[in-house]
Design a protein around this motif. Structure first.
Motif, PDB file in Angstrom:
ATOM      1  N   ARG A   1       2.167   3.888   9.694  1.00 23.36           N
ATOM      2  CA  ARG A   1       2.685   2.636   9.128  1.00 23.36           C
ATOM      3  C   ARG A   1       4.109   2.783   8.613  1.00 23.36           C
ATOM      4  O   ARG A   1       4.862   1.811   8.560  1.00 23.36           O
ATOM      5  CB  ARG A   1       1.781   2.170   7.988  1.00 23.36           C
ATOM      6  CG  ARG A   1       0.521   1.469   8.451  1.00 23.36           C
ATOM      7  CD  ARG A   1      -0.166   0.790   7.293  1.00 23.36           C
ATOM      8  NE  ARG A   1      -1.289  -0.012   7.710  1.00 23.36           N
ATOM      9  CZ  ARG A   1      -1.978  -0.822   6.908  1.00 23.36           C
ATOM     10  NH1 ARG A   1      -1.631  -0.919   5.633  1.00 23.36           N
ATOM     11  NH2 ARG A   1      -2.988  -1.521   7.359  1.00 23.36           N
ATOM     12  N   LYS A   2       4.480   3.996   8.229  1.00 19.11           N
ATOM     13  CA  LYS A   2       5.836   4.203   7.705  1.00 19.11           C
ATOM     14  C   LYS A   2       6.879   4.256   8.811  1.00 19.11           C
ATOM     15  O   LYS A   2       8.073   4.143   8.526  1.00 19.11           O
ATOM     16  CB  LYS A   2       5.883   5.506   6.902  1.00 19.11           C
ATOM     17  CG  LYS A   2       5.022   5.493   5.659  1.00 19.11           C
ATOM     18  CD  LYS A   2       5.098   6.831   4.959  1.00 19.11           C
ATOM     19  CE  LYS A   2       4.176   6.874   3.756  1.00 19.11           C
ATOM     20  NZ  LYS A   2       4.205   8.207   3.097  1.00 19.11           N
ATOM     21  N   LEU A   3       6.459   4.461  10.069  1.00 13.73           N
ATOM     22  CA  LEU A   3       7.413   4.605  11.157  1.00 13.73           C
ATOM     23  C   LEU A   3       8.053   3.256  11.485  1.00 13.73           C
ATOM     24  O   LEU A   3       7.352   2.250  11.658  1.00 13.73           O
ATOM     25  CB  LEU A   3       6.714   5.169  12.397  1.00 13.73           C
ATOM     26  CG  LEU A   3       6.110   6.577  12.255  1.00 13.73           C
ATOM     27  CD1 LEU A   3       5.403   6.972  13.538  1.00 13.73           C
ATOM     28  CD2 LEU A   3       7.190   7.595  11.922  1.00 13.73           C
ATOM     29  N   ASP A   4       9.363   3.249  11.567  1.00 14.21           N
ATOM     30  CA  ASP A   4      10.069   2.024  11.941  1.00 14.21           C
ATOM     31  C   ASP A   4      10.035   1.793  13.445  1.00 14.21           C
ATOM     32  O   ASP A   4       9.923   0.664  13.913  1.00 14.21           O
ATOM     33  CB  ASP A   4      11.518   2.096  11.460  1.00 14.21           C
ATOM     34  CG  ASP A   4      11.607   2.131   9.943  1.00 14.21           C
ATOM     35  OD1 ASP A   4      10.679   1.604   9.312  1.00 14.21           O
ATOM     36  OD2 ASP A   4      12.566   2.693   9.410  1.00 14.21           O
ATOM     37  N   HIS A   5      10.146   2.849  14.230  1.00 14.88           N
ATOM     38  CA  HIS A   5      10.170   2.746  15.690  1.00 14.88           C
ATOM     39  C   HIS A   5       9.122   3.697  16.250  1.00 14.88           C
ATOM     40  O   HIS A   5       9.170   4.901  15.994  1.00 14.88           O
ATOM     41  CB  HIS A   5      11.551   3.099  16.249  1.00 14.88           C
ATOM     42  CG  HIS A   5      12.650   2.243  15.704  1.00 14.88           C
ATOM     43  ND1 HIS A   5      12.848   0.950  16.105  1.00 14.88           N
ATOM     44  CD2 HIS A   5      13.581   2.494  14.761  1.00 14.88           C
ATOM     45  CE1 HIS A   5      13.882   0.440  15.444  1.00 14.88           C
ATOM     46  NE2 HIS A   5      14.336   1.358  14.619  1.00 14.88           N
ATOM     47  N   LEU A   6       8.178   3.140  16.999  1.00 12.52           N
ATOM     48  CA  LEU A   6       7.153   3.962  17.636  1.00 12.52           C
ATOM     49  C   LEU A   6       7.680   4.511  18.958  1.00 12.52           C
ATOM     50  O   LEU A   6       8.362   3.820  19.713  1.00 12.52           O
ATOM     51  CB  LEU A   6       5.885   3.136  17.864  1.00 12.52           C
ATOM     52  CG  LEU A   6       5.210   2.573  16.608  1.00 12.52           C
ATOM     53  CD1 LEU A   6       3.997   1.772  16.999  1.00 12.52           C
ATOM     54  CD2 LEU A   6       4.826   3.675  15.655  1.00 12.52           C
ATOM     55  N   ARG A   7       7.353   5.741  19.242  1.00 12.88           N
ATOM     56  CA  ARG A   7       7.786   6.362  20.488  1.00 12.88           C
ATOM     57  C   ARG A   7       6.966   5.806  21.639  1.00 12.88           C
ATOM     58  O   ARG A   7       5.742   5.778  21.573  1.00 12.88           O
ATOM     59  CB  ARG A   7       7.613   7.873  20.398  1.00 12.88           C
ATOM     60  CG  ARG A   7       8.087   8.611  21.647  1.00 12.88           C
ATOM     61  CD  ARG A   7       7.847  10.090  21.505  1.00 12.88           C
ATOM     62  NE  ARG A   7       8.231  10.791  22.716  1.00 12.88           N
ATOM     63  CZ  ARG A   7       8.047  12.088  22.895  1.00 12.88           C
ATOM     64  NH1 ARG A   7       7.475  12.804  21.940  1.00 12.88           N
ATOM     65  NH2 ARG A   7       8.415  12.662  24.023  1.00 12.88           N
ATOM     66  N   THR A   8       7.633   5.378  22.701  1.00 16.78           N
ATOM     67  CA  THR A   8       6.957   4.791  23.862  1.00 16.78           C
ATOM     68  C   THR A   8       6.950   5.781  25.018  1.00 16.78           C
ATOM     69  O   THR A   8       7.805   6.679  25.095  1.00 16.78           O
ATOM     70  CB  THR A   8       7.669   3.507  24.300  1.00 16.78           C
ATOM     71  OG1 THR A   8       9.042   3.818  24.574  1.00 16.78           O
ATOM     72  CG2 THR A   8       7.602   2.458  23.210  1.00 16.78           C
ATOM     73  N   ILE A   9       5.986   5.624  25.904  1.00 23.01           N
ATOM     74  CA  ILE A   9       5.838   6.477  27.088  1.00 23.01           C
ATOM     75  C   ILE A   9       6.206   5.646  28.306  1.00 23.01           C
ATOM     76  O   ILE A   9       5.623   4.587  28.548  1.00 23.01           O
ATOM     77  CB  ILE A   9       4.409   7.014  27.202  1.00 23.01           C
ATOM     78  CG1 ILE A   9       4.070   7.833  25.947  1.00 23.01           C
ATOM     79  CG2 ILE A   9       4.242   7.854  28.447  1.00 23.01           C
ATOM     80  CD1 ILE A   9       2.658   8.307  25.905  1.00 23.01           C
ATOM     81  N   GLY A  10       7.154   6.113  29.101  1.00 21.86           N
ATOM     82  CA  GLY A  10       7.563   5.387  30.290  1.00 21.86           C
ATOM     83  C   GLY A  10       8.874   4.664  30.096  1.00 21.86           C
ATOM     84  O   GLY A  10       9.410   4.540  28.986  1.00 21.86           O
ATOM     85  N   SER A  11       9.408   4.168  31.196  1.00 18.01           N
ATOM     86  CA  SER A  11      10.678   3.449  31.153  1.00 18.01           C
ATOM     87  C   SER A  11      10.478   2.017  30.687  1.00 18.01           C
ATOM     88  O   SER A  11       9.354   1.536  30.527  1.00 18.01           O
ATOM     89  CB  SER A  11      11.318   3.456  32.547  1.00 18.01           C
ATOM     90  OG  SER A  11      10.466   2.792  33.471  1.00 18.01           O
TER      91      SER A  11
ATOM     92  N   GLN B   1       0.857  -1.190   0.000  1.00 20.10           N
ATOM     93  CA  GLN B   1       0.000   0.000   0.000  1.00 20.10           C
ATOM     94  C   GLN B   1       0.893   1.239   0.000  1.00 20.10           C
ATOM     95  O   GLN B   1       1.211   1.813   1.033  1.00 20.10           O
ATOM     96  CB  GLN B   1      -0.933  -0.029   1.211  1.00 20.10           C
ATOM     97  CG  GLN B   1      -1.883  -1.218   1.210  1.00 20.10           C
ATOM     98  CD  GLN B   1      -2.819  -1.224   2.401  1.00 20.10           C
ATOM     99  OE1 GLN B   1      -2.828  -0.301   3.200  1.00 20.10           O
ATOM    100  NE2 GLN B   1      -3.615  -2.269   2.517  1.00 20.10           N
ATOM    101  N   ASP B   2       1.271   1.649  -1.205  1.00 25.04           N
ATOM    102  CA  ASP B   2       2.179   2.772  -1.349  1.00 25.04           C
ATOM    103  C   ASP B   2       1.418   4.093  -1.305  1.00 25.04           C
ATOM    104  O   ASP B   2       0.221   4.137  -0.995  1.00 25.04           O
ATOM    105  CB  ASP B   2       2.974   2.628  -2.647  1.00 25.04           C
ATOM    106  CG  ASP B   2       2.049   2.475  -3.852  1.00 25.04           C
ATOM    107  OD1 ASP B   2       0.807   2.529  -3.661  1.00 25.04           O
ATOM    108  OD2 ASP B   2       2.553   2.303  -4.976  1.00 25.04           O
ATOM    109  N   ASP B   3       2.123   5.184  -1.632  1.00 25.49           N
ATOM    110  CA  ASP B   3       1.500   6.504  -1.562  1.00 25.49           C
ATOM    111  C   ASP B   3       0.370   6.656  -2.576  1.00 25.49           C
ATOM    112  O   ASP B   3      -0.622   7.348  -2.315  1.00 25.49           O
ATOM    113  CB  ASP B   3       2.563   7.582  -1.810  1.00 25.49           C
ATOM    114  CG  ASP B   3       3.590   7.632  -0.696  1.00 25.49           C
ATOM    115  OD1 ASP B   3       3.276   7.139   0.419  1.00 25.49           O
ATOM    116  OD2 ASP B   3       4.710   8.135  -0.925  1.00 25.49           O
ATOM    117  N   GLY B   4       0.500   6.030  -3.744  1.00 24.50           N
ATOM    118  CA  GLY B   4      -0.570   6.107  -4.732  1.00 24.50           C
ATOM    119  C   GLY B   4      -1.854   5.446  -4.244  1.00 24.50           C
ATOM    120  O   GLY B   4      -2.953   5.964  -4.456  1.00 24.50           O
ATOM    121  N   PHE B   5      -1.715   4.299  -3.599  1.00 21.00           N
ATOM    122  CA  PHE B   5      -2.891   3.611  -3.052  1.00 21.00           C
ATOM    123  C   PHE B   5      -3.547   4.451  -1.963  1.00 21.00           C
ATOM    124  O   PHE B   5      -4.778   4.585  -1.916  1.00 21.00           O
ATOM    125  CB  PHE B   5      -2.469   2.248  -2.503  1.00 21.00           C
ATOM    126  CG  PHE B   5      -3.591   1.425  -1.935  1.00 21.00           C
ATOM    127  CD1 PHE B   5      -4.341   0.604  -2.751  1.00 21.00           C
ATOM    128  CD2 PHE B   5      -3.898   1.475  -0.584  1.00 21.00           C
ATOM    129  CE1 PHE B   5      -5.379  -0.155  -2.236  1.00 21.00           C
ATOM    130  CE2 PHE B   5      -4.932   0.728  -0.064  1.00 21.00           C
ATOM    131  CZ  PHE B   5      -5.677  -0.087  -0.894  1.00 21.00           C
TER     132      PHE B   5
END
Length: 527
Positions: A451-461, A420-424
């Motif tokens: 979906r493009k993010l490789d690493h999601l930002r987490t909250i907490g230790s 599902q690329d940018d055109g889709f």
């Protein structure tokens, strides 16, 4: 009876017609048997059912189903009783927890199955970067050949030199690759170089004789043509040098007409192929469909010509099947693009389902074009729906219908596991925007960015995340719980008394046992 004899003949005929319950003379059903009623059909089916059951037997063989079912219930009951008595431990065997090679194969099969259901998006091959390699190869061979000719002219013993050394000429494949690399380097899609420049570079600069050109070289020269007239000139050169044009040459000619948007001349070339006893190829039909799409998708083109191109494209698509040609993913993509330009999403979905039946792996462009067909159809429906209507809810029904079509296309894309690329994503956003749903359009865009993010930002230790996932270190939990238990036991029981110390030890042992059981249940739950 006497009264009937005294009645006139017209009255007798009327009574006779009434007696036949509406089946008047001359009626189409006068001589047909009366169909059975619902009650008679019910009695008939009941009688047939009883005859069949009497023939084959109402029930199966005694004990064929009840016996295995009874054994299963008894084994389950015995397992539960043994487990309750403690004869069967709650711990999972170690061999079941081991991750073996079979588990890895299953994970790989379910995780990397895109190549089984879809094919990558085709990309044009650009050979401009390979020009230096092919130029050095062809020029080196021609320099060696010309040097040999020069030596033969200046030497009297020509036969001895020929027997010792013979310089080879470039092959037909090498010349064709050189021509295509030169074309890609010095031309664009909208501005081809033309055959004059290509022949001048080949014959004058490299001094390649025209008598060694083969079918592949002439085909490469046809691809350099800036107009169909130049392509016809190359075909005439082929006939003069003993290479009659074949399917590939005619397909290139159809493609040249299609790039110019001249779908009528492209159709005439197909007719010329049949007249010359040359079977049209799948590439020729695909090029013709591409030419029809170019005309339909041009905004400045008159509507009558667009309609003519759409009808011709659909006729040629049916003719493709008549000629026993199996369309590939490129042909399916061409016809679905035409459906998108004309705003026919239902027909596009039917073609996608036909691809699944024919086991043709779709690409992302297939579903992107289908989504654009939905948006075009929705826009046309809103344009010609005749204003707002609160009574019939015309706009609501239109939006609901196209929303269902969009959902079906997205489900088919998920099943095919296409990228599902940018055109889709843009086509899907266009469907939501045509319906006037700004919130869904924003949600689609945000979901695509996530979906493009490789690493999601987490909250907490990290320790906090381990606690949320239930996989915190067991030793740390045991130490915490044990210290709490000891503190509570030391507070409730004073020191200096033997009985109190015994009670404290018993409470400690009981607490450790309960803690071990709770840890075991937690590990089983996590597994």
């Amino acid at each position: 009876h006497d009264d009937n004899d005294s009645l006139p003949s017209s009255r007798l005929h009327q009574l006779n017609q009434t007696r036949h319950m509406g089946r008047k003379d001359g009626h189409s059903a006068f001589f047909k048997p009366r169909p059975p009623t619902r009650k008679k059909r019910k009695i008939y089916h009941k009688r047939k059912r009883e005859e069949y059951q009497h023939k084959v037997g109402r029930h199966a063989k005694p004990g064929s189903k009840a016996g295995p079912r009874r054994e299963f219930y008894e084994s389950e009951w015995k397992h539960l009783v043994d487990k309750g008595r403690g004869l069967i431990s709650d711990e999972i065997p170690a061999e079941e927890l081991e991750y073996n090679y079979g588990d890895a194969l299953v994970d790989d099969l379910f995780g990397n199955s895109e190549y089984l259901t879809s094919s990558p998006t085709p990309k044009p091959v650009h050979m401009g970067k390979q020009y230096e390699k092919h130029h050095s190869l062809v020029s080196g061979l021609m320099e060696a050949y010309n040097a040999q000719l020069k030596i033969e002219r200046n030497t009297e013993e020509k036969s001895e030199i020929k027997s010792v050394f013979t310089a080879p000429l470039p092959t037909d494949k090498q010349i064709s690759l050189f021509i295509m690399s030169y074309r890609d380097r010095n031309s664009t899609k909208s501005n081809p170089i033309g055959i004059v420049k290509a022949l001048k570079h080949l014959v004058v600069d490299l001094k390649v004789p025209t008598n060694i050109l083969g079918k592949r070289s002439y085909a490469a020269l046809m691809k350099c043509s800036a107009s169909p007239t130049e392509a016809r000139r190359i075909m005439q050169m082929m006939e003069e040098n003993g290479h009659p044009p074949e399917q590939y040459a005619y397909s290139i000619l159809v493609d040249i007409h299609a790039k110019l948007g001249d779908f009528r001349r492209a159709d005439e070339v197909l007719s010329e192929m049949r007249y010359e006893s040359v079977e049209p190829t799948l590439a020729a039909y695909t090029s013709l469909l591409a030419g029809c799409y170019k005309v339909i998708n041009t905004a400045s083109m008159p509507q009558s010509i667009k309609a003519e191109a759409g009808v011709l494209a659909w006729d040629k698509w049916k003719e493709l099947y008549i000629n026993d040609l199996k369309p590939d993913v490129m042909a399916y993509g061409s016809i679905i693009r035409i459906m998108a330009a004309r705003g026919l999403p239902e027909r596009a979905i039917n073609i996608i389902e036909e691809m699944q039946m024919m086991q043709v792996k779709p690409t992302t462009l297939i579903f992107t074009s289908a989504l654009r067909a939905v948006s075009r159809s929705h826009a046309n429906a809103l344009r010609f729906e005749g204003g707002y209507s609160t009574k019939h809810k015309r706009r609501e029904s239109i939006a609901s219908h196209h929303g269902k079509l969009t959902r079906n296309i997205v489900i088919l894309a998920e099943q095919a596991e296409v990228e599902q690329d940018d055109g889709f994503v843009s086509a899907l956003m266009l469907c939501a925007a045509t319906a006037g749903d700004a919130a869904t359009t924003k949600a689609i865009y945000l979901a695509s960015e996530v979906r493009k993010l490789d690493h999601l930002r987490t909250i907490g230790s990290n320790e906090h995340l381990l606690q949320l996932q239930g996989i915190e270190s067991k030793n740390k939990k045991n130490d915490n719980l044990l210290s709490i238990g000891l503190e509570t036991s030391s507070i409730s029981i004073p020191d200096g008394n033997n009985d109190a110390n015994n009670v404290q030890l018993e409470l400690k042992d009981e607490f450790e046992n309960s803690l071990q059981q709770s840890n075991t249940r937690r590990e089983n739950k996590i597994i």
